[in-house]
Design an enzyme around this catalytic site. Structure first.
Site, PDB file in Angstrom:
ATOM      1  N   ASP A 158      19.285  22.141 -51.356  1.00 25.59           N
ATOM      2  CA  ASP A 158      20.182  23.281 -51.530  1.00 25.59           C
ATOM      3  C   ASP A 158      21.459  23.011 -50.739  1.00 25.59           C
ATOM      4  O   ASP A 158      21.401  22.815 -49.517  1.00 25.59           O
ATOM      5  CB  ASP A 158      19.522  24.574 -51.038  1.00 25.59           C
ATOM      6  CG  ASP A 158      20.424  25.779 -51.202  1.00 25.59           C
ATOM      7  OD1 ASP A 158      20.779  26.108 -52.344  1.00 25.59           O
ATOM      8  OD2 ASP A 158      20.800  26.381 -50.166  1.00 25.59           O
ATOM      9  N   GLU A 173      20.847  21.791 -57.621  1.00 25.98           N
ATOM     10  CA  GLU A 173      21.310  22.893 -58.467  1.00 25.98           C
ATOM     11  C   GLU A 173      22.522  22.447 -59.255  1.00 25.98           C
ATOM     12  O   GLU A 173      23.411  21.772 -58.730  1.00 25.98           O
ATOM     13  CB  GLU A 173      21.653  24.109 -57.604  1.00 25.98           C
ATOM     14  CG  GLU A 173      21.870  25.380 -58.396  1.00 25.98           C
ATOM     15  CD  GLU A 173      22.030  26.597 -57.494  1.00 25.98           C
ATOM     16  OE1 GLU A 173      22.173  27.708 -58.025  1.00 25.98           O
ATOM     17  OE2 GLU A 173      22.019  26.427 -56.250  1.00 25.98           O
ATOM     18  N   CYS A 193      11.306  34.937 -54.385  1.00 21.88           N
ATOM     19  CA  CYS A 193      10.345  34.707 -53.301  1.00 21.88           C
ATOM     20  C   CYS A 193       9.486  33.503 -53.656  1.00 21.88           C
ATOM     21  O   CYS A 193       8.810  33.503 -54.693  1.00 21.88           O
ATOM     22  CB  CYS A 193       9.477  35.939 -53.081  1.00 21.88           C
ATOM     23  SG  CYS A 193       8.154  35.692 -51.859  1.00 21.88           S
ATOM     24  N   CYS A 226       5.376  34.745 -53.679  1.00 23.87           N
ATOM     25  CA  CYS A 226       4.730  35.509 -54.749  1.00 23.87           C
ATOM     26  C   CYS A 226       5.484  35.475 -56.070  1.00 23.87           C
ATOM     27  O   CYS A 226       4.955  35.917 -57.092  1.00 23.87           O
ATOM     28  CB  CYS A 226       4.544  36.960 -54.310  1.00 23.87           C
ATOM     29  SG  CYS A 226       6.099  37.859 -54.053  1.00 23.87           S
ATOM     30  N   CYS A 236      10.304  39.535 -48.071  1.00 27.79           N
ATOM     31  CA  CYS A 236       9.900  39.956 -49.413  1.00 27.79           C
ATOM     32  C   CYS A 236       9.209  41.316 -49.335  1.00 27.79           C
ATOM     33  O   CYS A 236       8.269  41.506 -48.552  1.00 27.79           O
ATOM     34  CB  CYS A 236       8.976  38.914 -50.036  1.00 27.79           C
ATOM     35  SG  CYS A 236       8.347  39.381 -51.674  1.00 27.79           S
ATOM     36  N   CYS A 274       5.234  40.799 -50.908  1.00 29.31           N
ATOM     37  CA  CYS A 274       4.159  40.122 -50.176  1.00 29.31           C
ATOM     38  C   CYS A 274       4.401  40.074 -48.673  1.00 29.31           C
ATOM     39  O   CYS A 274       3.526  39.648 -47.913  1.00 29.31           O
ATOM     40  CB  CYS A 274       3.958  38.703 -50.707  1.00 29.31           C
ATOM     41  SG  CYS A 274       5.377  37.602 -50.433  1.00 29.31           S
ATOM     42  N   ASP A 306      18.199  29.647 -47.167  1.00 28.62           N
ATOM     43  CA  ASP A 306      18.452  28.312 -47.695  1.00 28.62           C
ATOM     44  C   ASP A 306      17.167  27.516 -47.900  1.00 28.62           C
ATOM     45  O   ASP A 306      17.021  26.796 -48.894  1.00 28.62           O
ATOM     46  CB  ASP A 306      19.401  27.555 -46.764  1.00 28.62           C
ATOM     47  CG  ASP A 306      20.758  28.232 -46.646  1.00 28.62           C
ATOM     48  OD1 ASP A 306      21.177  28.860 -47.644  1.00 28.62           O
ATOM     49  OD2 ASP A 306      21.398  28.144 -45.584  1.00 28.62           O
TER      50      ASP A 306
END
Length: 398
Positions: A189, A273, A326, A329, A345, A348, A355
């Protein structure tokens, strides 16, 4: 079985004599002139709905040399002039294939100064390179050795805006071959606070090369703005500005080379990406920081090195919610401003570093694409790469 060897360019700095510098500058000017003349001729033919290819422009070059107005073209080697016509032919081929825009004319002030010589335009013996129309070899600083028994196929001489001279020697490199396969895979990333964040949890600091030299650059630009246009002092001031920019670019490129080489050597699969940097730099708030990070150059280096060493680069679609998803989950958060660097989150209860979570999600999406081919499409500008796209329901045609 024949071994396909990779052709690699080795770039060195050299220091020409006054005679050699004058000859090269004259060659650069003739190359630019021939390119512009050929482009004008092809554009006029295009307006008449006629096609002009390389052979036609080569014949035009022969006729131009016989005219009194363009007789100076005979004073330089013909090899770079023929090569610039081939480059123009390639530019039109990319245009017709819709891979590039229509070719543009070269400017005396802003265009890159370079000339390319093929084997008939230079002599390389005992580590000494002599170009056509020159009596003495170039004074090259051999910062690293060429491959043993190297036979250069092309030589490109250039001068950057800072006034530095470079020679790029293209030859086969037998040392570039696929590395032993490994099971290691990594998600990458890119960012601004941290240049890279890896799915392993490693974070690479952003050195912000431009910020470190911003005061020096601003001072050089102020001095340039005070010089009279067209004066010798303005030319000197412009070169000082270019020297600062070159210093910034050299340090950025050196760091990116080190990072990409390490990542490619250590991992079999690398997931990134698919960012549209061209559109992102239109944001006036972040344009300077994005340009300084060198995201586009990082991807280019990563892809060609992966192709060299038998690795795989996967580009995940830019609309994939890597930061808001997330990794525990799979729930997606509705909003996540850039100022939020850590979040929990609500489904969960997993605490995430923004990052690291994004890098983990990119890795998972990339591996899913390789296993089941989920939404994979070939990259237009990244040989050997592929892009993991979002799943979309195909529309039925009426």
């Amino acid at each position: 079985m024949a071994v396909n060897r990779v052709k690699r360019a080795f770039k060195y700095r050299f220091y020409p004599s006054d005679v050699q510098a004058a000859e090269l500058l004259r060659t650069f000017g003739c190359v630019r002139k021939v390119y512009n003349l050929a482009l004008a001729a092809r554009s006029e033919a295009w307006a008449r709905q006629e096609r002009v290819n390389y052979n036609a422009t080569s014949a035009m070059l022969t006729a131009w040399k016989k005219t009194e107005e363009l007789a100076f073209l005979n004073e330089v080697s013909s090899v770079p002039l023929q090569q610039t016509l081939r480059h123009l032919q390639s530019a039109f081929a990319h245009f017709f294939a819709k891979r590039a825009k229509y070719p543009r004319f070269k400017s005396r002030k802003t265009s890159r100064r370079s000339a390319e010589y093929t084997t008939s335009g230079f002599r390389f013996r005992d580590g000494r390179l002599t170009l056509a129309k020159m009596a003495e070899p170039l004074d090259i600083v051999w910062s690293r050795p060429l491959p043993e028994g190297a036979k250069p196929s092309t030589v490109t001489v250039s001068q950057d805006p800072a006034g530095r001279w470079f020679v790029s020697i293209l030859c086969e490199d037998p040392l570039v071959k696929p590395l032993p396969a490994t099971d290691a895979a990594i998600g990458i990333d890119v960012g601004l606070d941290r240049l890279l964040t890896l799915s392993t949890g490693e974070k690479v600091a952003n050195p912000r090369h431009e910020r470190r030299d911003r005061a020096r650059l601003a001072r050089a630009q102020r001095e340039l703005s005070r010089k009279a246009r067209g004066s010798a002092n303005r030319a000197k001031a412009r070169r000082r500005v270019a020297t600062v920019h070159a210093r910034i670019a050299d340090r950025r490129r050196d760091l990116l080379h080190q990072l990409t080489t390490r990542l490619v050597r250590e991992n079999q699969t690398l997931v990134i990406e698919d960012l549209t940097v061209t559109n992102m730099v239109k944001n006036r708030t972040l344009a300077r920081a994005i340009s300084d990070a060198g995201w586009r150059e990082f991807r280019c280096l990563l892809e060609y090195k992966a192709a060299w060493y038998g690795r795989e680069v996967i580009a995940v679609d830019r609309f994939f919610p890597s930061s808001k998803l997330c990794s525990g989950c799979g729930s997606v958060r509705e909003r996540l401003p850039l100022s939020v660097r850590t979040w929990t989150c609500g489904n969960c209860g997993t605490a995430h570093d923004r990052d690291v979570n994004a890098a983990n999600n990119l890795l998972a999406a990339g591996l899913a694409a390789t296993v089941c081919g989920a939404g994979v499409r070939p990259q237009r500008s990244s040989p050997g790469g592929q892009s993991a796209m979002k799943q979309k329901t195909p529309r039925r045609e009426p």
